[in-house]
Design an enzyme around this catalytic site. Structure first.
Site, PDB file in Angstrom:
ATOM      1  CB  THR A  87      -0.892   0.026   1.254  1.00 14.15           C
ATOM      2  OG1 THR A  87      -1.642  -1.181   1.308  1.00 14.15           O
ATOM      3  CG2 THR A  87      -1.843   1.208   1.215  1.00 14.15           C
ATOM      4  CE  LYS A 162      -5.175  -1.057   1.632  1.00 13.50           C
ATOM      5  NZ  LYS A 162      -5.388  -2.319   2.273  1.00 13.50           N
ATOM      6  CE  LYS A 237       1.540   2.329   4.140  1.00 13.80           C
ATOM      7  NZ  LYS A 237       2.116   1.053   3.743  1.00 13.80           N
TER       8      LYS A 237
HETATM    9  P1  NAD Z   1       6.149  -5.606   7.243  1.00 10.48           P
HETATM   10  O1  NAD Z   1       6.838  -4.419   7.829  1.00 10.48           O
HETATM   11  O2  NAD Z   1       5.886  -6.794   8.091  1.00 10.48           O
HETATM   12  O3  NAD Z   1       6.948  -6.108   5.938  1.00 10.48           O
HETATM   13  C1  NAD Z   1       7.689  -5.281   5.071  1.00 10.48           C
HETATM   14  C2  NAD Z   1       8.997  -5.987   4.774  1.00 10.48           C
HETATM   15  O4  NAD Z   1       9.765  -5.239   3.814  1.00 10.48           O
HETATM   16  C3  NAD Z   1       9.900  -6.151   6.015  1.00 10.48           C
HETATM   17  O5  NAD Z   1      10.187  -7.521   6.222  1.00 10.48           O
HETATM   18  C4  NAD Z   1      11.156  -5.346   5.654  1.00 10.48           C
HETATM   19  O6  NAD Z   1      12.349  -5.911   6.184  1.00 10.48           O
HETATM   20  C5  NAD Z   1      11.122  -5.406   4.144  1.00 10.48           C
HETATM   21  N1  NAD Z   1      11.918  -4.358   3.510  1.00 10.48           N
HETATM   22  C6  NAD Z   1      11.981  -3.042   3.838  1.00 10.48           C
HETATM   23  N2  NAD Z   1      12.837  -2.411   2.999  1.00 10.48           N
HETATM   24  C7  NAD Z   1      13.295  -3.336   2.136  1.00 10.48           C
HETATM   25  C8  NAD Z   1      14.201  -3.301   1.036  1.00 10.48           C
HETATM   26  N3  NAD Z   1      14.801  -2.163   0.669  1.00 10.48           N
HETATM   27  N4  NAD Z   1      14.471  -4.443   0.373  1.00 10.48           N
HETATM   28  C9  NAD Z   1      13.875  -5.615   0.744  1.00 10.48           C
HETATM   29  N5  NAD Z   1      12.995  -5.720   1.772  1.00 10.48           N
HETATM   30  C10 NAD Z   1      12.720  -4.592   2.460  1.00 10.48           C
HETATM   31  O7  NAD Z   1       4.780  -5.033   6.628  1.00 10.48           O
HETATM   32  P2  NAD Z   1       3.501  -5.899   6.182  1.00 10.48           P
HETATM   33  O8  NAD Z   1       2.500  -5.917   7.279  1.00 10.48           O
HETATM   34  O9  NAD Z   1       3.959  -7.155   5.545  1.00 10.48           O
HETATM   35  O10 NAD Z   1       2.898  -4.912   5.069  1.00 10.48           O
HETATM   36  C11 NAD Z   1       3.469  -4.804   3.770  1.00 10.48           C
HETATM   37  C12 NAD Z   1       2.606  -3.868   2.946  1.00 10.48           C
HETATM   38  O11 NAD Z   1       1.273  -4.387   2.893  1.00 10.48           O
HETATM   39  C13 NAD Z   1       2.494  -2.446   3.521  1.00 10.48           C
HETATM   40  O12 NAD Z   1       2.529  -1.539   2.445  1.00 10.48           O
HETATM   41  C14 NAD Z   1       1.153  -2.460   4.233  1.00 10.48           C
HETATM   42  O13 NAD Z   1       0.557  -1.178   4.291  1.00 10.48           O
HETATM   43  C15 NAD Z   1       0.354  -3.395   3.340  1.00 10.48           C
HETATM   44  N6  NAD Z   1      -0.766  -4.066   4.013  1.00 10.48           N
HETATM   45  C16 NAD Z   1      -0.602  -4.622   5.243  1.00 10.48           C
HETATM   46  C17 NAD Z   1      -1.679  -5.256   5.862  1.00 10.48           C
HETATM   47  C18 NAD Z   1      -1.528  -5.885   7.225  1.00 10.48           C
HETATM   48  O14 NAD Z   1      -2.571  -6.254   7.834  1.00 10.48           O
HETATM   49  N7  NAD Z   1      -0.323  -6.074   7.735  1.00 10.48           N
HETATM   50  C19 NAD Z   1      -2.929  -5.308   5.212  1.00 10.48           C
HETATM   51  C20 NAD Z   1      -3.049  -4.760   3.934  1.00 10.48           C
HETATM   52  C21 NAD Z   1      -1.958  -4.131   3.350  1.00 10.48           C
END
Ligand code: NAD
Length: 290
Positions: A87, A162, A237
Site C-alpha cells: 500500500t 484502496k 497510514k
Molecule cells: P512488514 O513491515 O511486516 O513487511 C515489510 C517488509 O519489507 C519487512 O520484512 C522489511 O524488512 C522489508 N523491507 C523493507 N525495505 C526493504 C528493502 N529495501 N528491500 C527488501 N525488503 C525490504 O509489513 P507488512 O505488514 O507485511 O505490510 C506490507 C505492505 O502491505 C504495507 O505496504 C502495508 O501497508 C500493506 N498491508 C498490510 C496489511 C496488514 O494487515 N499487515 C494489510 C493490507 C496491506
C-alpha cells in the site's frame, strides 16, 4: 513461473509461501527476514529480479518502493511484469509504473485487503491498476494468493481504490464509535442500538461485521480486548495516503481530513498504537464533549 518476491514481512512471507506451495519457482529477498519454507533465498535485490517472469514487491511505503524499483527494473528481462502489492501513495505507484514501462516491462499496482489472516489463507482481495496485458499476466497469481481481483483501470488506480475504500472505513468507524458513545450517555442499551442500526439506514460493514462494542454483533477485535485485527497505526497510514492523494488531486475530503486528525491523536498522543482501529469506542466513551 519464475517469481522474485521482495519484502518478506507479515504479509509478503505467507504470500510467497502460497505461491511456492502452488508449484511456482519463488526466489525471495528481504533486508531483515529470511525466506519462508519453499522459497529460495536471493543474495541481493537484483538477484531476486534477474531472469524472473514476475517480480512481486510487498514493502512498507512509497519511498522504499521507489528505491527498490530503481534496482529491480534494470535487472528484469524484457516483457516481464513488476507487480507491487504494497500500500503506497498513488504518485509513487504511477512513477514506478512509468519507469517500468519505459524499460519494456509490464507494471501492475495491486494493493490488498484481507490482512495477515487473508495472506496466510490465500483469501486476499486485490485491487489492480495497469494494462490489460499486465493484469492478465499476473491473474493466475492473484488466484493463488487471493479470492478476488478487480482490475480498476490504468496504473495507480489499484492504490486509488484502496485508499478511497479505507477512507470510508476510517470515517465510518469513527462515526459508529461516537454514536455508540452518545447512545451510552443517553441510556440506550448497546445491544438495542445494534439491533436497530444493523437493520436500519445506519448499517455498515463496521456495525454489522466488525462491531466496535464488545459482546455485541459477531466476534470482532472488540471481543478480544481490541487486539488487532487492523491496527490503528495501519489505518492512520492509509488515511494519510488518502489525504496526500486529495492534496495532489485537489479533492475536497473534510471527513477524511478529520478522521486523519483523530487517528493521529489516538496513535501518537493517546494509547492507540498497537490497538485495533475499533478501540476508538473506549476512547470516545472516556472523553467529554469539547
Ligand atoms: P512488514 O513491515 O511486516 O513487511 C515489510 C517488509 O519489507 C519487512 O520484512 C522489511 O524488512 C522489508 N523491507 C523493507 N525495505 C526493504 C528493502 N529495501 N528491500 C527488501 N525488503 C525490504 O509489513 P507488512 O505488514 O507485511 O505490510 C506490507 C505492505 O502491505 C504495507 O505496504 C502495508 O501497508 C500493506 N498491508 C498490510 C496489511 C496488514 O494487515 N499487515 C494489510 C493490507 C496491506
Amino acid at each position: 513461473m519464475k517469481i522474485g518476491f521482495i519484502g518478506l514481512g507479515n504479509m509478503g512471507a505467507p504470500m510467497a509461501s502460497n505461491l511456492a506451495a502452488a508449484g511456482h519457482e519463488v526466489t525471495g529477498f528481504d533486508i531483515a527476514n529470511t525466506p519462508p519454507d519453499g522459497v529460495v533465498a536471493a543474495k541481493s535485490v537484483t538477484d531476486a529480479a534477474t531472469d524472473m517472469d514476475v517480480v512481486i514487491t510487498m514493502l512498507p511505503n512509497g519511498a522504499i518502493l521507489r528505491s527498490v524499483a530503481d534496482d529491480v527494473i534494470p535487472a528484469m528481462k524484457q516483457g516481464a511484469t513488476l507487480l507491487d502489492c504494497s500500500t503506497v501513495d498513488v504518485d509513487s505507484a504511477r512513477a514506478v509504473a512509468d519507469k517500468a514501462q519505459a524499460a519494456g516491462l509490464n507494471a501492475v499496482d495491486a494493493p490488498v485487503s484481507g490482512g495477515i489472516g487473508g495472506a496466510a489463507a490465500g483469501t486476499l482481495t486485490f485491487m489492480a491498476g495497469g494494462s490489460e496485458e499486465g493484469f492478465a499476466a499476473v491473474s493466475p497469481l492473484f488466484d493463488i494468493m487471493g479470492q478476488k481481483a478487480v482490475h480498476c483501470g490504468p496504473s495507480g488506480n489499484g492504490q486509488a481504490a484502496k485508499i478511497c475504500n479505507n477512507m470510508i472505513l476510517g470515517v465510518t468507524m469513527i462515526g459508529t464509535c461516537e454514536a455508540f458513545a452518545l447512545a451510552d450517555k443517553l441510556g440506550l442499551d448497546r445491544q438495542k442500538m445494534f439491533d436497530v442500526v444493523s437493520t436500519s439506514s445506519g448499517y455498515s460493514w463496521v456495525m454489522n461485521a466488525y462491531c466496535p462494542a464488545p459482546g455485541v454483533g459477531p466476534q470482532s477485535p472488540a471481543d478480544n480486548d481490541y487486539n488487532p485485527g487492523f491496527a490503528a497505526e495501519l489505518m492512520l497510514k492509509d488515511l494519510r495516503l488518502s489525504q496526500q492523494a486529495a492534496e495532489s488531486s485537489d479533492a475536497d475530503t473534510p471527513m477524511g481530513a478529520r478522521a486523519t486528525e483523530l487517528y493521529t491523536q489516538f496513535v501518537e498522543e493517546e494509547d492507540g498504537a498497537g490497538q485495533d482501529f475499533s478501540a476508538m469506542l473506549p476512547r470516545f466513551v472516556s472523553r467529554r464533549r469539547g
